[in-house]
Design a protein around this motif. Structure first.
Motif, short mmCIF file in Angstrom:
data_model
loop_
_atom_site.label_atom_id
_atom_site.label_comp_id
_atom_site.label_asym_id
_atom_site.label_seq_id
_atom_site.Cartn_x
_atom_site.Cartn_y
_atom_site.Cartn_z
N GLY A 32 2.41 -8.05 4.38
CA GLY A 32 3.13 -8.51 5.56
C GLY A 32 4.60 -8.20 5.36
N VAL A 33 5.22 -7.59 6.36
CA VAL A 33 6.60 -7.14 6.25
C VAL A 33 7.45 -7.80 7.33
N ALA A 34 8.61 -8.33 6.93
CA ALA A 34 9.60 -8.83 7.88
C ALA A 34 10.69 -7.76 7.97
N PHE A 35 10.96 -7.29 9.19
CA PHE A 35 11.98 -6.26 9.37
C PHE A 35 13.36 -6.86 9.14
N VAL A 36 14.26 -6.07 8.54
CA VAL A 36 15.63 -6.50 8.31
C VAL A 36 16.35 -6.69 9.64
N MET A 37 16.20 -5.75 10.53
CA MET A 37 16.73 -5.82 11.90
C MET A 37 15.55 -5.72 12.85
N PRO A 38 15.55 -6.46 13.95
CA PRO A 38 14.42 -6.37 14.88
C PRO A 38 14.20 -4.93 15.36
N ALA A 39 12.94 -4.55 15.44
CA ALA A 39 12.59 -3.22 15.94
C ALA A 39 12.87 -3.16 17.44
N ARG A 40 13.24 -1.99 17.90
CA ARG A 40 13.49 -1.80 19.34
C ARG A 40 12.22 -2.11 20.12
N PRO A 41 12.32 -2.81 21.25
CA PRO A 41 11.12 -3.10 22.05
C PRO A 41 10.34 -1.84 22.44
N ALA A 42 11.05 -0.76 22.75
CA ALA A 42 10.37 0.48 23.13
C ALA A 42 9.56 1.04 21.96
N LEU A 43 10.08 0.92 20.73
CA LEU A 43 9.34 1.40 19.56
C LEU A 43 8.09 0.56 19.35
N VAL A 44 8.22 -0.75 19.46
CA VAL A 44 7.05 -1.64 19.30
C VAL A 44 6.01 -1.31 20.35
N ASP A 45 6.44 -1.06 21.57
CA ASP A 45 5.50 -0.73 22.65
C ASP A 45 4.73 0.54 22.34
N VAL A 46 5.43 1.57 21.87
CA VAL A 46 4.76 2.84 21.54
C VAL A 46 3.82 2.64 20.35
N LEU A 47 4.25 1.89 19.33
CA LEU A 47 3.40 1.67 18.15
C LEU A 47 2.12 0.94 18.52
N ARG A 48 2.21 -0.04 19.37
CA ARG A 48 1.00 -0.80 19.71
C ARG A 48 0.08 -0.01 20.63
N GLN A 49 0.60 0.96 21.35
CA GLN A 49 -0.24 1.77 22.23
C GLN A 49 -0.77 3.01 21.52
N GLY A 50 -0.14 3.39 20.41
CA GLY A 50 -0.56 4.58 19.68
C GLY A 50 0.36 5.74 19.99
N VAL A 51 0.50 6.63 19.03
CA VAL A 51 1.42 7.76 19.17
C VAL A 51 1.02 8.67 20.31
N GLY A 52 -0.25 8.90 20.51
CA GLY A 52 -0.72 9.82 21.53
C GLY A 52 -0.52 9.32 22.95
#
Length: 109
Positions: free
Chosen positions: A73-93
């Motif tokens: 389990g990882v806690a980010f030092v700075m919050p990830a950008r919402p757009a990055l989280v959105d892309v990660l949860r939907q998948g790269v493709g």
């Protein structure tokens, strides 16, 4: 009463590269939110280690909060950008533009 709740984590299944104190490793992102993530396949790390997650030409720094078997389990030092989280949860493709594309829709008559 002072209760603290963890933000909802979104499921993911995305291969990533992680830099740990022992070197670079391949891992799978299991879930993610702006504050952190859970990864599988990371070896030889301990709680408190600093890591860097390399994904989509971005680097996200974090601290390992817990480690069990090959999951961390990882806690980010700075919050990830919402757009990055959105892309990660939907998948790269499936980018944001692709999800909102009307190419697969047909007109109803």
């Amino acid at each position: 009463m002072n209760q603290q709740f963890r933000r909802h984590r979104y499921p993911a299944a995305l291969p990533v590269v992680v830099t740990t104190p022992t070197g670079r490793q391949s891992a799978v992102l299991i879930d993610v939110n702006q504050g952190g993530a859970r990864l599988e396949g990371v070896k030889n790390v301990m709680r408190g280690d600093r890591i860097t997650l390399h994904v989509l030409n971005e680097q996200v720094a974090g601290t390992i909060r817990w480690a069990s078997a090959h999951r961390i389990g990882v806690a980010f030092v700075m919050p990830a950008r919402p757009a990055l989280v959105d892309v990660l949860r939907q998948g790269v493709g499936r980018s944001i533009a692709a999800r909102f594309s009307s190419a697969s829709l047909r007109e109803m008559r």
